[in-house]
Every structure is written in structure tokens, then in C-alpha cells.
Design an enzyme around this catalytic site. Structure first.
Site, PDB file in Angstrom:
ATOM      1  N   LYS A 112      31.024  40.155  38.884  1.00 34.20           N
ATOM      2  CA  LYS A 112      29.824  40.939  39.149  1.00 34.20           C
ATOM      3  C   LYS A 112      28.709  40.638  38.142  1.00 34.20           C
ATOM      4  O   LYS A 112      27.533  40.744  38.465  1.00 34.20           O
ATOM      5  CB  LYS A 112      30.137  42.439  39.118  1.00 34.20           C
ATOM      6  CG  LYS A 112      31.251  42.899  40.055  1.00 34.20           C
ATOM      7  CD  LYS A 112      30.867  42.800  41.506  1.00 34.20           C
ATOM      8  CE  LYS A 112      31.773  43.589  42.447  1.00 34.20           C
ATOM      9  NZ  LYS A 112      33.183  43.149  42.527  1.00 34.20           N
TER      10      LYS A 112
HETATM   11  C1  LIG Z   1      34.022  42.999  43.583  1.00 32.00           C
HETATM   12  C2  LIG Z   1      35.222  42.169  43.353  1.00 32.00           C
HETATM   13  C3  LIG Z   1      35.814  41.450  44.399  1.00 32.00           C
HETATM   14  C4  LIG Z   1      35.318  41.536  45.831  1.00 32.00           C
HETATM   15  O1  LIG Z   1      34.029  40.987  45.986  1.00 32.00           O
HETATM   16  P1  LIG Z   1      33.169  41.377  47.292  1.00 32.00           P
HETATM   17  O2  LIG Z   1      31.841  40.742  47.043  1.00 32.00           O
HETATM   18  O3  LIG Z   1      33.089  42.871  47.295  1.00 32.00           O
HETATM   19  O4  LIG Z   1      33.880  40.843  48.458  1.00 32.00           O
HETATM   20  C5  LIG Z   1      36.892  40.643  44.093  1.00 32.00           C
HETATM   21  N1  LIG Z   1      37.386  40.567  42.852  1.00 32.00           N
HETATM   22  C6  LIG Z   1      36.860  41.258  41.823  1.00 32.00           C
HETATM   23  C7  LIG Z   1      37.472  41.143  40.469  1.00 32.00           C
HETATM   24  C8  LIG Z   1      35.756  42.072  42.038  1.00 32.00           C
HETATM   25  O5  LIG Z   1      35.238  42.756  41.021  1.00 32.00           O
END
Ligand SMILES: *Cc1c(COP(=O)(O)O)cnc(C)c1O
Length: 465
Positions: A112
């Protein structure tokens, strides 16, 4: 560049409005009116200079001059300067044509950060120019909240309210959010699931009077700028693989934002073979691709909590594309969902989706097994989200898939010490300084799953009027 709503009933906006807004006023999500075309070789050349140089080239056409080039370049360079690997998103070769793309070298150890660290200075810049303030309200299944708070804490023009499901995020994830002491940070622990949190945020954005009064902004992946920033590493990793042919990507998926960025990269000219959706046992997207029927089930808690989702918001962006950008068709699907708890994708659009996407799920046992195996064979610790991706990619290998496959590694294993200890007997070490930063007192408010309570809390605490 103009942006259009997936439901066809909201005004077209430019990048600035899409950045500061969230959901479109008709409930849809914004997408660029057309896909800019990039030459992958050109991006590869820039990536040799730096990740930031490639990022600037990929994002520039979407920003469309709303932020001056010099400012944009400076923001991007500053954002990635704080990452703890000079490559920012290094690619690790695993053998058998598999690669791991490490997206967890930012301040909160999950992917993120890749977008959030760019989003915050962009919003700040635009707000200052307009002399405005913003109230960010977001839901998190674990990682978004920490990444958002890390990026937005202490910013003058912004208050940030983050909802997380009470007792359903890891201690590490919770402390990353709740130890922020800045006066502009508000953590709300909702007695419910992530989908409840997301539902509250959606309902709040649907209250247009409230939304205008408090200038609500979103940092969930419904915000286009998040997806935009994630397109970059599809280009850079394909180049770094040296494959020279179309590559495939396996993406640990929850809200479909990350893998949709891969789809965008393909639409922008990156040669992509398959995009593989990897889920844990919360497998709504796997079932949807198998049956054509999108039907949210009940959320189960797993060792990969950021993927414990049954309502996958960004999937609407793919539906809009698969239905040839027919907003009315998307509205019909969403009405079906609201009325009967499901919708069926028509044969043509379903075929279009299957032409690019595969999907697979990994059980909790498979996830643990692969963490143990990778540690034994390669001496490498991977987190449970990454493990879901690798398990699905490996299953494809045993069925005979060939060709270069890049698996997105979405979190540092240090974020999930309990799962890693169970799978390997080893405790992953957090990067220096990270744990100290989380040791302070926690600050959060427990709240029922209730829209009025949330409204009241924001009324009382937001300084935006
Ligand atoms: C948010 C997240 C995901 C999923 O990503 P999306 O964009 O919501 O599909 C997968 N792995 C981790 C560690 C995340 O923080």
C-alpha cells in the site's frame, strides 16, 4: 485527461477532482476516459535510471498537467527516497520461471505504501493551492490504514478517519495505526468485518450533504490515484525480468485494486500474457470467474487478513471495461446485487474477462505449507498474502503453465510473525527501528456498526467546515 464514472451518471472530472473525491456521485468509480499508450522500452530505459523516473513517465499522462511536471517529479522522487531498498520494488528470481516482486520496502512494510506515499503529497499540494481542507475517511482490512496514516499523519490541511474491523487485524497492523499521536488522526474500531467498515464508508459517501459539508476524500483503492501509482511496477518488473516476451502476473487479491493496475498496464501497451487473481478461502472472485455469477458470501478470517473480503470494489472497474464502458449495464448489475445479493455477468463480457484473467484460491493449509517449503528450499521467508499468490502460481505450473510469471509479494513477513512462526518455527526480523516506532500507547475508539454513530463522531472531531 478526463475521467468518467463506471455508472455513467456523474459528471466527467479532471485529475484534481478525482484525486480529492472518492466514489463518483452516482456511486460509481472513476476511470480515465481513454488509456494513454506508453512504449514499454521507453519505460524500461527510465527504470534503468531509477524507479522514480519510470513512475513519473507512467503517471504523467494521467495527471494531465494538473500538477506541474517539476512538482510531480519532485513529489515522486521524495516519496520513494524513503524506501529501504534502492530498487524500490526489487525483483527476485525464484527459478522455474517464477519471480517475486517485492513491494514491501516502504515505511509500513506492505505494498500500500507504493501508492499512498505519492498520494499524500499530491493531495496536500492540490489542497494548499486551492486553500481547502479535506476529511479523509477510509476502511481498512489491515494494511491500507497503516499506510494511509503513515502518509497523512500531521498534514495540516487533512483530517484522517480510518475504520478497521475490531479484533480482526494483526497486533502489528493495529499498532501501526493506533500509535499515531498526531491530532489529525482518528482510529475507529468497528464491531464487524472489513465489509461492514467498507459499507459504512460507502454509505457516508452516499450522503451527499454530509460529504460536501465535510469535504470527504477517499484513500481506498476506489481512489483512481492509488491504482495509477500501482501501474508503474508492472512495467518496471516486466523489464527487470529480462524475459523479453509477454509476462504473466499473479496478484494476491482482495479489493481488486492491485490487479486492476496490471490490467491498466496491459491496456497501456505492456505485453501481458495472463493476469492471475489469487485469493484465500474468501474466494468470491474465483467463483465469479468459474460461474459468471458474482455472489458475496460470508467473510472468513484467515492468516492473510488484507484479503478477507467478499465485496471486491474495484471489480466494478473491470465490469465497466468488459461491458464496453456501458455505464447503464453496470448500474443494472449493481441494482441486481443490491436487490438480490448477486448478479450474473453476460456471456460476452464474461468471455472478455476470461480472455485475460485466471483465478485460483489457496486454503489456509496450502498457505502454511508453501511458507514452510520456501523457507526450507530457499531460506526465504514470505508473508501469508504472498504465499497465497505463490501457491496459486505454483498450482498453475503443475498444470503445465509455462512462461515467465511474476508473483507480487505484497507484505514483509515481519508483519505476520505468528503465522510465520507456525509455518517455519522461525520469527521474521522486522527492519531496524520499525518495532520501536510501534511501542507507544494506542489511541482508538470502538464503535458499533452504525452509520449515525460514525456521522456523529466525524461531526464532533473533524475540523473541516
Ligand atoms: C491490500 C493487500 C492485498 C490486496 O490488494 P487489493 O488491491 O485490495 O486487491 C494483498 N496483500 C496485502 C499485503 C495487502 O495489504
Amino acid at each position: 485527461m478526463k475521467y468518467v464514472s463506471t455508472r455513467g451518471g456523474a459528471p466527467d472530472l479532471d485529475f484534481e477532482e478525482v484525486l480529492l473525491g472518492g466514489l463518483a456521485r452516482d456511486g460509481g468509480l472513476y476511470l480515465p476516459v481513454r488509456w494513454p499508450q506508453l512504449a514499454p522500452d521507453e519505460i524500461a530505459r527510465r527504470a534503468e535510471q531509477s524507479y522514480a523516473a519510470a513512475a513519473f513517465a507512467v503517471m504523467r499522462p494521467f495527471v494531465g498537467g494538473v500538477i506541474d511536471d517539476d512538482d510531480l517529479e519532485r513529489m515522486i522522487t521524495t516519496a520513494y527516497a524513503g524506501f529501504d531498498d534502492p530498487a524500490v520494488a526489487p525483483l527476485r528470481r525464484l527459478g522455474d520461471g517464477l519471480f517475486l516482486l517485492e513491494l514491501f520496502h516502504g515505511p509500513t512494510l506492505a505494498f500500500k505504501d507504493m501508492a499512498m506515499q505519492v498520494l499524500a503529497p499530491m493531495m496536500d499540494h492540490v489542497l494548499k493551492r486551492r486553500g481547502q481542507r479535506l476529511t479523509i475517511v477510509g476502511a481498512t482490512s489491515g494494511d491500507t490504514g497503516g499506510a494511509a496514516i503513515s502518509a497523512f499523519r500531521g498534514r495540516d490541511a487533512i483530517d484522517i478517519f480510518i475504520l478497521h474491523p475490531h479484533d480482526r487485524v494483526s497486533d502489528f497492523q493495529r499498532r501501526q495505526m493506533t500509535t499515531a499521536t498526531e491530532a489529525n488522526v482518528f482510529n475507529i474500531a468497528v464491531q464487524g468485518t472489513f465489509d461492514d467498515c467498507q459499507g459504512l464508508v460507502k454509505a457516508l459517501f452516499g450522503d451527499l450533504a454530509f460529504r460536501d459539508r465535510h469535504a470527504l476524500g477517499a484513500v481506498n483503492s476506489i481512489n483512481w490515484a492509488r491504482v495509477m501509482a500501482q501501474i508503474v511496477y508492472y512495467f518496471t518488473s516486466a523489464a527487470a525480468s529480462g524475459a523479453g516476451t509477454p509476462v504473466s502476473f499473479t496478484v494476491p487479491t482482495g479489493n481488486f485494486g492491485d490487479i486492476f493496475a496490471g490490467y491498466a498496464a496491459a491496456r497501456m501497451g505492456l505485453p501481458v500474457d495472463r493476469l492471475v487473481i489469487a485469493t484465500n478461502i474468501n474466494d468470491i472472485l474465483v467463483r465469479t470467474l468459474e460461474t459468471g455469477r458474482y455472489q458475496p458470501g460470508i467473510v472468513s478470517a484467515t492468516s492473510s487478513p488484507s484479503m478477507d473480503i467478499q465485496v471486491s470494489s474495484n471489480f466494478e472497474r473491470l465490469l465497466f471495461e468488459a461491458y464496453d464502458r456501458d455505464g447503464a449495464a453496470v448500474v443494472r448489475l449493481m441494482d441486481d446485487l443490491a436487490r438480490s445479493g448477486a448478479f450474473a455477468i453476460a456471456p460476452g463480457p464474461l468471455e472478455a474477462i476470461r480472455a485475460r484473467f485466471d483465478a485460483g484460491r489457496a486454503s489456509e493449509a496450502e498457505t502454511m505449507t508453501i511458507i514452510g517449503e520456501v523457507y526450507e528450499r530457499e531460506g526465504l521467508l514470505i508473508d501469508p498474502h504472498t504465499a497465497v499468490g505463490l501457491a496459486v502460481a505454483r498450482a498453475g505450473r503443475t498444470r503445465g503453465d509455462a512462461g515467465p510469471m511474476i508473483v507480487l509479494a505484497t507484505a514483509d513477513p515481519a508483519k505476520f510473525p505468528d503465522a510465520i512462526r507456525t509455518a517455519t518455527g522461525t520469527v521474521p526480523e522486522a527492519p531496524p527501528g520499525v518495532l520501536d516506532a510501534l511501542s507507544g500507547p494506542e489511541r482508538f475508539t470502538v464503535m458499533e456498526n452504525d452509520l449515525d454513530a460514525l456521522r456523529g463522531f466525524i461531526e464532533k472531531n473533524a475540523t473541516t467546515e
